[in-house]
Scaffold this active site. Structure first.
Site, PDB file in Angstrom:
ATOM      1  N   GLU A 153       0.836  -1.200   0.000  1.00 29.71           N
ATOM      2  CA  GLU A 153       0.000   0.000   0.000  1.00 29.71           C
ATOM      3  C   GLU A 153       0.874   1.254   0.000  1.00 29.71           C
ATOM      4  O   GLU A 153       1.617   1.481   0.956  1.00 29.71           O
ATOM      5  CB  GLU A 153      -0.866  -0.023   1.266  1.00 29.71           C
ATOM      6  CG  GLU A 153      -1.752   1.194   1.440  1.00 29.71           C
ATOM      7  CD  GLU A 153      -2.654   1.068   2.667  1.00 29.71           C
ATOM      8  OE1 GLU A 153      -2.215   0.493   3.684  1.00 29.71           O
ATOM      9  OE2 GLU A 153      -3.788   1.559   2.598  1.00 29.71           O
ATOM     10  N   ASP A 186      -5.377   3.215  -1.537  1.00 21.90           N
ATOM     11  CA  ASP A 186      -6.230   3.722  -0.459  1.00 21.90           C
ATOM     12  C   ASP A 186      -6.560   5.182  -0.789  1.00 21.90           C
ATOM     13  O   ASP A 186      -5.658   6.012  -0.942  1.00 21.90           O
ATOM     14  CB  ASP A 186      -5.454   3.601   0.866  1.00 21.90           C
ATOM     15  CG  ASP A 186      -6.221   4.090   2.087  1.00 21.90           C
ATOM     16  OD1 ASP A 186      -7.009   5.051   1.971  1.00 21.90           O
ATOM     17  OD2 ASP A 186      -5.995   3.532   3.177  1.00 21.90           O
ATOM     18  N   HIS A 189      -4.893   8.037   1.252  1.00 22.40           N
ATOM     19  CA  HIS A 189      -3.493   8.343   0.913  1.00 22.40           C
ATOM     20  C   HIS A 189      -3.397   8.964  -0.480  1.00 22.40           C
ATOM     21  O   HIS A 189      -2.597   9.871  -0.707  1.00 22.40           O
ATOM     22  CB  HIS A 189      -2.636   7.079   0.988  1.00 22.40           C
ATOM     23  CG  HIS A 189      -2.656   6.429   2.330  1.00 22.40           C
ATOM     24  ND1 HIS A 189      -2.304   7.089   3.482  1.00 22.40           N
ATOM     25  CD2 HIS A 189      -3.016   5.183   2.727  1.00 22.40           C
ATOM     26  CE1 HIS A 189      -2.439   6.272   4.519  1.00 22.40           C
ATOM     27  NE2 HIS A 189      -2.865   5.114   4.089  1.00 22.40           N
ATOM     28  N   HIS A 212      -8.773   0.358  -0.608  1.00 25.87           N
ATOM     29  CA  HIS A 212      -9.341   0.907   0.630  1.00 25.87           C
ATOM     30  C   HIS A 212     -10.081   2.202   0.323  1.00 25.87           C
ATOM     31  O   HIS A 212      -9.565   3.055  -0.406  1.00 25.87           O
ATOM     32  CB  HIS A 212      -8.224   1.264   1.629  1.00 25.87           C
ATOM     33  CG  HIS A 212      -7.710   0.087   2.392  1.00 25.87           C
ATOM     34  ND1 HIS A 212      -6.528   0.129   3.121  1.00 25.87           N
ATOM     35  CD2 HIS A 212      -8.216  -1.162   2.581  1.00 25.87           C
ATOM     36  CE1 HIS A 212      -6.343  -1.045   3.709  1.00 25.87           C
ATOM     37  NE2 HIS A 212      -7.343  -1.846   3.394  1.00 25.87           N
ATOM     38  N   ARG A 218     -10.701  11.138   6.201  1.00 25.55           N
ATOM     39  CA  ARG A 218     -10.626   9.759   6.705  1.00 25.55           C
ATOM     40  C   ARG A 218     -11.893   9.331   7.456  1.00 25.55           C
ATOM     41  O   ARG A 218     -11.882   8.344   8.175  1.00 25.55           O
ATOM     42  CB  ARG A 218      -9.369   9.491   7.541  1.00 25.55           C
ATOM     43  CG  ARG A 218      -8.855   8.098   7.227  1.00 25.55           C
ATOM     44  CD  ARG A 218      -7.528   7.705   7.770  1.00 25.55           C
ATOM     45  NE  ARG A 218      -7.031   6.580   6.966  1.00 25.55           N
ATOM     46  CZ  ARG A 218      -5.900   5.946   7.139  1.00 25.55           C
ATOM     47  NH1 ARG A 218      -5.090   6.294   8.113  1.00 25.55           N
ATOM     48  NH2 ARG A 218      -5.528   4.970   6.352  1.00 25.55           N
ATOM     49  N   GLU A 247     -11.966   1.518   5.219  1.00 25.66           N
ATOM     50  CA  GLU A 247     -11.001   1.689   6.314  1.00 25.66           C
ATOM     51  C   GLU A 247     -11.059   3.163   6.701  1.00 25.66           C
ATOM     52  O   GLU A 247     -10.386   3.997   6.116  1.00 25.66           O
ATOM     53  CB  GLU A 247      -9.595   1.294   5.856  1.00 25.66           C
ATOM     54  CG  GLU A 247      -8.575   1.403   6.987  1.00 25.66           C
ATOM     55  CD  GLU A 247      -7.154   1.279   6.494  1.00 25.66           C
ATOM     56  OE1 GLU A 247      -6.445   0.387   6.959  1.00 25.66           O
ATOM     57  OE2 GLU A 247      -6.747   2.086   5.618  1.00 25.66           O
TER      58      GLU A 247
END
Ligand code: LER
Ligand code: MN
Length: 274
Positions: A153, A186, A189, A212, A218, A247
């Protein structure tokens, strides 16, 4: 067709975006009743988990386990592929290998997140990359006979100094040179590191092994300013057959966040049918 899963830690953890942690049975039951088809398990050390019991509960709730997260071995124990200590590097590799029998039971892929480490003082970048590549080659080779895959990741610059974005991830894939080694993208990120999220998804294409989702803050998808219609459209257009795994922070609480996420993603994408 893409399917939805959500991250659950099998033990207490400092990592805040493991949406569910605590009572395993209650969490699995809740995740299934919210309509998720899968649960991504964050496991610090397989020796801490009663695997038969875990498998029984997962089956009882008719859930799949698409992936196993391993980052708590770094977060809680400091294990990493790029530590200056050969002993710690060996422990990190052995820890990842110890996840293989668990992953094989579920047909799960193994996530290489923060266990890759950071560039520690006194270690130069080229040395850290050599250690990282060797570790990934060894783990990918061990996973291959079991038909298992590993996904690294790219993680934002505030959490690691090694592999922050997808172009570094793709270069790493070339160096590792194993067909069962790919990337986990993700959106949290990517929002920090990628110039254009959709273009990066297209560039990664078949190397995307896992995905993700979290919004820009987030929180759950729908709580921030990411354009998930466009992002998941780009992912779908690559032919990605895998899982979209939530997530995100358990805000206002895990169940509410998980519920809002699934409701939001179903509407915007229309890809999810149980
Ligand atoms: C783990 O999947 C992740 O996204 C990282 O932020 C862990 O710190
Ligand atoms: Mn992640």
């Amino acid at each position: 067709m893409m399917r939805l899963s959500i991250v659950l830690s099998t033990q207490a953890a400092q990592f805040q975006a493991a949406t569910f942690k605590g009572d395993l049975e209650a969490n699995l039951s809740q995740i299934a009743s919210l309509g998720y088809q899968g649960v991504e398990l964050a496991i610090r050390d397989p020796r801490l988990v009663k695997i038969e019991e875990l498998e029984r509960l997962v089956q009882k709730h008719n859930l799949n386990v698409p992936a196993i997260g391993t980052g708590q071995a770094w977060g809680e124990e400091g294990l990493s592929f790029t530590d200056p200590s050969a002993e710690i590097r060996r422990s990190a590799i052995d820890r990842i290998k110890s996840h293989l029998p668990v992953a094989a039971r579920f047909g799960a892929l193994i996530i290489i997140g923060l266990i890759r480490g950071v560039i520690k003082p006194g270690v130069d970048q080229a040395q850290a990359m050599r250690w990282l590549i060797e570790a990934l080659q060894e783990c990918s080779a061990a996973a291959r006979p079991l038909g298992l895959r590993l996904a690294l990741e790219p993680i934002n610059r505030y959490e690691t100094t090694l592999i922050n974005n997808t172009s570094q991830g793709l270069e790493l894939i070339r160096h590792v040179g194993a067909a069962n080694f790919g990337l986990l993208l993700d959106t949290f990120h990517m929002n920090i590191e990628e110039p254009v999220i959709e273009a990066s998804i297209r560039a990664c294409g078949e190397h995307i092994f896992h995905f993700h989702v979290a919004d820009s803050n987030r929180w759950h998808p729908g709580a921030g300013h990411l354009d998930f219609t466009s992002i998941l459209g780009a992912l779908s257009a690559t032919g990605y057959p895998g899982w979209v795994s939530g997530e995100f922070l358990p805000r206002p609480d895990a169940a509410t966040a998980a519920d809002r996420s699934i409701a939001f993603l179903k509407v915007i994408q229309g890809f999810y049918a149980k």
